[in-house]
Design an enzyme around this catalytic site. Structure first.
Site, short mmCIF file in Angstrom:
data_model
loop_
_atom_site.label_atom_id
_atom_site.label_comp_id
_atom_site.label_asym_id
_atom_site.label_seq_id
_atom_site.Cartn_x
_atom_site.Cartn_y
_atom_site.Cartn_z
N SER A 287 1.33 -0.65 0.06
CA SER A 287 -0.09 0.36 -0.28
C SER A 287 0.52 0.85 -0.19
O SER A 287 0.78 2.04 -0.37
CB SER A 287 -0.53 0.27 1.66
OG SER A 287 -1.68 -0.68 1.69
N HIS B 210 -1.03 -3.40 -7.70
CA HIS B 210 -1.98 -2.89 -6.08
C HIS B 210 -3.22 -2.18 -6.39
O HIS B 210 -3.83 -2.04 -7.36
CB HIS B 210 -1.30 -1.13 -5.95
CG HIS B 210 -2.03 -0.70 -4.35
ND1 HIS B 210 -2.36 0.42 -4.11
CD2 HIS B 210 -1.96 -1.32 -3.41
CE1 HIS B 210 -3.10 0.86 -3.10
NE2 HIS B 210 -2.60 -0.52 -2.66
N1 CAA Z 1 -16.28 -9.99 -2.32
C1 CAA Z 1 -17.20 -10.53 -3.09
N2 CAA Z 1 -17.78 -9.22 -3.26
C2 CAA Z 1 -18.23 -8.19 -2.36
C3 CAA Z 1 -17.59 -7.97 -1.44
C4 CAA Z 1 -16.39 -9.21 -1.18
N3 CAA Z 1 -15.95 -9.25 -0.12
N4 CAA Z 1 -17.73 -7.20 -0.54
C5 CAA Z 1 -19.46 -6.86 -1.29
N5 CAA Z 1 -19.27 -6.61 -2.44
C6 CAA Z 1 -20.14 -6.76 -3.09
C7 CAA Z 1 -21.44 -7.34 -2.86
O1 CAA Z 1 -21.92 -8.41 -3.50
C8 CAA Z 1 -22.37 -6.42 -3.95
O2 CAA Z 1 -22.03 -6.29 -5.79
P1 CAA Z 1 -23.54 -5.91 -6.19
O3 CAA Z 1 -23.25 -4.64 -6.25
O4 CAA Z 1 -23.05 -5.70 -7.83
O5 CAA Z 1 -24.70 -6.69 -5.92
C9 CAA Z 1 -21.71 -4.87 -4.12
O6 CAA Z 1 -20.60 -5.40 -3.71
C10 CAA Z 1 -22.17 -4.17 -2.57
O7 CAA Z 1 -22.42 -4.92 -2.11
P2 CAA Z 1 -23.29 -4.67 -0.52
O8 CAA Z 1 -24.42 -4.44 -1.53
O9 CAA Z 1 -23.04 -5.78 0.22
O10 CAA Z 1 -22.59 -3.31 0.25
P3 CAA Z 1 -21.85 -2.01 0.05
O11 CAA Z 1 -23.19 -1.45 -0.39
O12 CAA Z 1 -22.23 -1.50 1.72
O13 CAA Z 1 -20.27 -2.68 -0.66
C11 CAA Z 1 -18.43 -1.74 -0.14
C12 CAA Z 1 -19.75 -2.80 0.11
C13 CAA Z 1 -18.14 -2.29 -1.82
C14 CAA Z 1 -17.21 -2.52 0.43
C15 CAA Z 1 -18.76 -0.51 -0.52
O14 CAA Z 1 -19.24 -0.58 0.93
C16 CAA Z 1 -17.41 0.27 -1.00
O15 CAA Z 1 -17.18 0.77 -2.21
N6 CAA Z 1 -16.30 0.79 0.03
C17 CAA Z 1 -15.42 1.74 -0.39
C18 CAA Z 1 -14.42 0.40 -0.25
C19 CAA Z 1 -12.62 1.12 -0.87
O16 CAA Z 1 -13.13 2.24 -0.43
N7 CAA Z 1 -11.58 0.01 -0.64
C20 CAA Z 1 -10.22 0.41 -0.50
C21 CAA Z 1 -10.24 0.60 0.63
S1 CAA Z 1 -8.18 1.31 -0.06
C22 CAA Z 1 -7.12 -0.24 -0.12
O17 CAA Z 1 -8.02 -0.84 -0.71
C23 CAA Z 1 -6.12 0.27 -1.02
C24 CAA Z 1 -5.06 0.59 0.10
O18 CAA Z 1 -3.97 0.09 -0.26
C25 CAA Z 1 -5.08 0.43 1.60
P1 NAD Z 2 -3.34 -9.51 6.36
O1 NAD Z 2 -2.52 -8.99 7.14
O2 NAD Z 2 -5.14 -9.15 6.54
O3 NAD Z 2 -2.25 -10.49 5.47
C1 NAD Z 2 -1.69 -10.78 5.72
C2 NAD Z 2 -1.75 -12.01 5.24
O4 NAD Z 2 0.04 -12.02 5.32
C3 NAD Z 2 -0.91 -13.10 6.81
O5 NAD Z 2 -2.27 -13.71 6.39
C4 NAD Z 2 -0.12 -13.22 7.53
O6 NAD Z 2 -0.26 -14.64 7.50
C5 NAD Z 2 0.68 -13.38 6.09
N1 NAD Z 2 2.29 -13.31 6.24
C6 NAD Z 2 2.83 -12.47 6.48
N2 NAD Z 2 4.50 -12.83 7.04
C7 NAD Z 2 4.16 -14.08 5.55
C8 NAD Z 2 5.34 -14.61 4.74
N3 NAD Z 2 7.03 -14.18 5.15
N4 NAD Z 2 4.84 -15.52 3.51
C9 NAD Z 2 3.77 -15.50 3.68
N5 NAD Z 2 3.26 -15.03 4.54
C10 NAD Z 2 2.61 -13.60 4.93
O7 NAD Z 2 -3.05 -8.60 5.55
P2 NAD Z 2 -3.44 -7.36 4.07
O8 NAD Z 2 -5.05 -6.22 4.53
O9 NAD Z 2 -4.22 -8.35 3.31
O10 NAD Z 2 -2.52 -6.45 3.34
C11 NAD Z 2 -1.74 -7.06 2.84
C12 NAD Z 2 -0.77 -6.34 2.07
O11 NAD Z 2 -1.74 -5.71 1.20
C13 NAD Z 2 0.08 -5.32 2.59
O12 NAD Z 2 0.97 -4.47 2.06
C14 NAD Z 2 -0.63 -4.18 2.63
O13 NAD Z 2 -0.64 -2.89 3.03
C15 NAD Z 2 -1.58 -4.21 1.21
N6 NAD Z 2 -2.87 -3.77 0.85
C16 NAD Z 2 -3.61 -4.18 1.98
C17 NAD Z 2 -5.09 -3.12 1.32
C18 NAD Z 2 -6.30 -3.43 2.45
O14 NAD Z 2 -7.66 -2.35 2.40
N7 NAD Z 2 -6.03 -3.85 3.84
C19 NAD Z 2 -5.24 -2.73 0.07
C20 NAD Z 2 -3.98 -2.64 -0.90
C21 NAD Z 2 -3.16 -3.04 -0.27
#
Ligand code: CAA
Ligand code: NAD
Length: 347
Positions: A178, A201
């Protein structure tokens, strides 16, 4: 010693994508998918499957957490053979649980009321995902390796050092990090591999979120980028290309916003519930910042903030990414968000 090939479920049908052949609706059009992407992906619809090409014969995903499980599920849904690797059987069964839950959800929506078809779909996808705790063997047979383990640079570097040694010479190594610089993770790989190293990503939840950021280092070759772009399209994602800068595109904007929401809570400006309601109802976000923080994982967000505050290019020492005591305390107490059953909220 090869220890992969532990099927998640018994494959029942010899027909690949049998489940899809009964699908009649599709909101995806291949010609427009990246030009005018919708924010959410359709999950394994008929049209996208039909155009799926075998860009990679075998994919290995390292880390069976919420992201690795989602990536494995999505690739397998689009007909790829996937090895999913984690450190223990417990971690693998947790990952398997995520996949089954998500697939059932997709199946229910796609094959409303048709339970046999739903379970055929689930079994069919699961039959292409093999679970393993043996990184070296799983990497040895893969031509694309996607790392999705814990967000710690030393751990990722160590893993990439091993991957470089055991993966086939032509294999592409990608990280789903991330926030960490791909170039810094890639210091662990030899000179020959550097052209085949990139960021890939995905976004959470992977089966649903349409975007994939392809991150190019100074050494990544055009061929690697082209292959990753083709792969992303083949699994119905909208790829965008970006430089290797902290947070790439989305997280550079999103993480400071999430950090500011925590600061707002710490200042006592409003409750978490009211801040969430405000951003959902006032800004049209699907989740409020605290729901999203819990969804992403508070440990991951802490790793991101700590890392950027210490040494993020253009961000080190900035108030935008100042670590938060509240966040540290939650993580210290094991409140990691949805995945641990509690975070800012209880689940
Ligand atoms: N697996 C498969 N499908 C899923 C799912 C999952 N885990 N979660 C939700 N869905 C699907 C549902 O099946 C549903 O599909 P349809 O629209 O085709 O029916 C759709 O998503 C919407 O689901 P819900 O109606 O149950 O719930 P919702 O409307 O509240 O949506 C959500 C759930 C898609 C998670 C929505 O809340 C959302 O978009 N949230 C924001 C998510 C976001 O911002 N993600 C990015 C995070 S940052 C990141 O990932 C980067 C990083 O490095 C940290
Ligand atoms: P998580 O904690 O759900 O899962 C991490 C997994 O990696 C665990 O099951 C752990 O046992 C495993 N692990 C740790 N060391 C390992 C190794 N040496 N070999 C094999 N497996 C190992 O974390 P996550 O949310 O799935 O995030 C994983 C990566 O994806 C991170 O780099 C995170 O920054 C990135 N990411 C996270 C998100 C998010 O929304 N959570 C979104 C995009 C990218």
């Amino acid at each position: 010693m090869i220890r992969i090939a532990r099927s998640v479920v018994l494959p029942r049908s010899g027909r690949r994508f049998a489940a899809f052949q009964h699908s009649s609706s599709s909101s995806y059009s291949s010609s427009s998918s990246t030009d005018r992407p919708s924010s959410h992906a359709t999950v394994g619809n008929k049209d996208s499957v039909a155009e799926t090409a075998p860009h990679f014969a075998s994919i290995t995903v390292l880390g069976g957490g919420q992201m690795g499980a989602g990536i494995a599920q999505t690739a397998a849904t689009f007909n790829y053979t996937v090895n999913l690797v984690d450190m223990s059987d417990d971690a693998l069964s947790r990952g398997q649980g995520y996949i089954i839950k998500s697939l059932k959800r997709v199946a229910k929506m796609r094959f409303k009321g048709d339970e046999p078809q739903q379970s055929r779909f689930v079994d069919d996808v699961l039959s292409r995902i093999k679970l393993s705790t043996d990184t070296e063997s799983a990497a040895a047979g893969a031509d694309l390796i996607i790392e999705a383990i814990i967000e710690q640079i030393e751990t990722k570097r160590a893993v990439f050092g091993v991957l470089d040694k055991v993966a086939p010479a032509e294999a592409i190594l990608a990280s789903n990090t991330s926030s960490l610089p791909i170039g810094a993770i890639g210091e662990a790989v030899g000179d020959k591999r550097k052209g085949q190293l990139a960021g890939l990503h995905f976004f959470n939840p992977v089966p649903q979120m349409k975007l994939v950021e392809i991150v190019r280092t100074e050494r990544t070759t055009d061929e690697t980028i082209d292959r990753l772009r083709a792969f992303a399209k083949s699994i119905d994602k909208a790829p965008v290309l970006c430089r290797d800068t902290p947070g790439f595109i989305v997280n550079r904007l999103l993480v400071p916003y999430l950090a500011e929401a925590i600061r707002m809570l710490e200042r006592g400006d409003a409750t978490a519930e009211d801040i969430d309601t405000a951003m959902k109802c006032g800004a049209g976000y699907p989740m409020g910042p605290f729901q999203l923080l819990d969804y992403v994982g508070l440990d991951t967000v802490k790793f991101i903030l700590d890392g950027w505050y210490k040494e993020g290019e253009g961000l080190a020492g900035s108030d935008l990414v100042r670590p938060s005591e509240k966040l540290d305390e939650l993580v210290r107490n094991g409140r990691l968000g949805v995945k641990s059953g509690a975070g800012f909220y209880d689940y």
